[in-house]
Design a protein around this motif. Structure first.
Motif, PDB file in Angstrom:
ATOM      1  N   ALA A  46      48.896  33.095 -67.546  1.00  0.00           N
ATOM      2  CA  ALA A  46      47.974  34.402 -67.840  1.00  0.00           C
ATOM      3  C   ALA A  46      47.223  33.791 -69.097  1.00  0.00           C
ATOM      4  O   ALA A  46      45.775  33.763 -69.147  1.00  0.00           O
ATOM      5  N   GLU A  47      47.907  33.067 -70.094  1.00  0.00           N
ATOM      6  CA  GLU A  47      46.966  32.639 -71.167  1.00  0.00           C
ATOM      7  C   GLU A  47      46.303  31.203 -70.611  1.00  0.00           C
ATOM      8  O   GLU A  47      45.196  31.214 -71.308  1.00  0.00           O
ATOM      9  N   CYS A  48      46.797  30.631 -70.000  1.00  0.00           N
ATOM     10  CA  CYS A  48      46.122  29.448 -69.463  1.00  0.00           C
ATOM     11  C   CYS A  48      44.706  30.031 -68.851  1.00  0.00           C
ATOM     12  O   CYS A  48      43.639  29.516 -69.067  1.00  0.00           O
ATOM     13  N   LYS A  49      44.764  30.981 -67.977  1.00  0.00           N
ATOM     14  CA  LYS A  49      43.760  31.679 -67.341  1.00  0.00           C
ATOM     15  C   LYS A  49      42.785  32.311 -68.200  1.00  0.00           C
ATOM     16  O   LYS A  49      41.594  31.957 -68.041  1.00  0.00           O
ATOM     17  N   THR A  54      36.858  28.950 -72.225  1.00  0.00           N
ATOM     18  CA  THR A  54      36.462  27.474 -72.326  1.00  0.00           C
ATOM     19  C   THR A  54      35.114  27.137 -71.395  1.00  0.00           C
ATOM     20  O   THR A  54      34.361  26.382 -72.007  1.00  0.00           O
ATOM     21  N   LEU A  55      35.345  27.150 -70.169  1.00  0.00           N
ATOM     22  CA  LEU A  55      34.541  26.867 -69.260  1.00  0.00           C
ATOM     23  C   LEU A  55      33.303  27.784 -69.052  1.00  0.00           C
ATOM     24  O   LEU A  55      32.360  27.288 -68.642  1.00  0.00           O
ATOM     25  N   ARG A  56      33.451  28.952 -69.198  1.00  0.00           N
ATOM     26  CA  ARG A  56      32.504  29.947 -68.674  1.00  0.00           C
ATOM     27  C   ARG A  56      31.765  29.605 -67.326  1.00  0.00           C
ATOM     28  O   ARG A  56      30.697  29.898 -66.990  1.00  0.00           O
ATOM     29  N   ALA A  57      32.785  29.177 -66.562  1.00  0.00           N
ATOM     30  CA  ALA A  57      32.445  29.100 -64.989  1.00  0.00           C
ATOM     31  C   ALA A  57      33.356  29.922 -63.926  1.00  0.00           C
ATOM     32  O   ALA A  57      34.327  30.322 -64.417  1.00  0.00           O
ATOM     33  N   LEU A 110      34.733  28.799 -61.088  1.00  0.00           N
ATOM     34  CA  LEU A 110      35.775  27.961 -60.651  1.00  0.00           C
ATOM     35  C   LEU A 110      36.433  28.529 -59.154  1.00  0.00           C
ATOM     36  O   LEU A 110      37.626  28.523 -59.015  1.00  0.00           O
ATOM     37  N   THR A 111      35.506  29.238 -58.373  1.00  0.00           N
ATOM     38  CA  THR A 111      35.821  29.654 -57.223  1.00  0.00           C
ATOM     39  C   THR A 111      35.161  28.958 -56.081  1.00  0.00           C
ATOM     40  O   THR A 111      35.407  29.139 -54.934  1.00  0.00           O
ATOM     41  N   VAL A 112      34.235  27.810 -56.313  1.00  0.00           N
ATOM     42  CA  VAL A 112      33.907  27.033 -55.348  1.00  0.00           C
ATOM     43  C   VAL A 112      33.774  25.763 -55.524  1.00  0.00           C
ATOM     44  O   VAL A 112      33.832  25.437 -56.824  1.00  0.00           O
ATOM     45  N   PRO A 113      33.907  24.713 -54.851  1.00  0.00           N
ATOM     46  CA  PRO A 113      33.901  23.482 -55.147  1.00  0.00           C
ATOM     47  C   PRO A 113      32.920  22.816 -56.086  1.00  0.00           C
ATOM     48  O   PRO A 113      33.170  22.149 -56.677  1.00  0.00           O
ATOM     49  N   GLU A 114      31.703  23.551 -55.880  1.00  0.00           N
ATOM     50  CA  GLU A 114      30.644  22.883 -56.827  1.00  0.00           C
ATOM     51  C   GLU A 114      30.679  23.278 -58.291  1.00  0.00           C
ATOM     52  O   GLU A 114      30.326  22.478 -59.265  1.00  0.00           O
ATOM     53  N   ASP A 115      31.507  24.416 -58.719  1.00  0.00           N
ATOM     54  CA  ASP A 115      31.958  24.544 -60.064  1.00  0.00           C
ATOM     55  C   ASP A 115      32.800  23.472 -60.543  1.00  0.00           C
ATOM     56  O   ASP A 115      32.728  23.149 -61.615  1.00  0.00           O
ATOM     57  N   TYR A 116      33.892  23.071 -59.623  1.00  0.00           N
ATOM     58  CA  TYR A 116      34.775  22.120 -60.116  1.00  0.00           C
ATOM     59  C   TYR A 116      34.053  20.586 -60.233  1.00  0.00           C
ATOM     60  O   TYR A 116      34.145  19.987 -61.310  1.00  0.00           O
ATOM     61  N   GLN A 117      32.992  20.402 -59.526  1.00  0.00           N
ATOM     62  CA  GLN A 117      32.126  19.240 -59.476  1.00  0.00           C
ATOM     63  C   GLN A 117      31.332  18.975 -60.742  1.00  0.00           C
ATOM     64  O   GLN A 117      31.392  17.958 -61.135  1.00  0.00           O
ATOM     65  N   GLU A 118      30.995  20.247 -61.149  1.00  0.00           N
ATOM     66  CA  GLU A 118      30.099  20.176 -62.317  1.00  0.00           C
ATOM     67  C   GLU A 118      31.042  20.002 -63.516  1.00  0.00           C
ATOM     68  O   GLU A 118      30.743  19.234 -64.540  1.00  0.00           O
ATOM     69  N   LYS A 119      32.027  20.837 -63.769  1.00  0.00           N
ATOM     70  CA  LYS A 119      32.807  20.758 -64.915  1.00  0.00           C
ATOM     71  C   LYS A 119      33.914  19.708 -64.639  1.00  0.00           C
ATOM     72  O   LYS A 119      34.411  19.196 -66.188  1.00  0.00           O
TER      73      LYS A 119
END
Length: 64
Positions: A14-17, A23-26, A28-37
């Motif tokens: 929970a703390e990690c989430k 930290t990211l303000r993204a 992270l639910t679609v692959p493009e989010d991960y590709q960017e970050k």
């Protein structure tokens, strides 16, 4: 993910989430989010410093 970004990794999921969200303000639910970050250049740079990442990339790239 926090370790890859050079951030402190809290003890609980929970703390990690919460921290990754702060930290990211993204989404992270679609692959493009991960590709960017987490671009390949970052993953390659951090794979030796983050053993879990190095092992995962080794499996994905059929190195192990």
């Amino acid at each position: 993910m926090l370790k890859i970004l050079g951030k402190h990794v809290p003890a609980t999921s929970a703390e990690c989430k919460t921290q990754i969200g702060d930290t990211l303000r993204a989404r992270l639910t679609v692959p493009e989010d991960y590709q960017e970050k987490f671009p390949k250049v970052l993953l390659d740079k951090r794979r030796d410093d983050v053993p879990e990442l190095g092992k995962l990339l080794g499996y994905l790239l059929f190195e192990e």
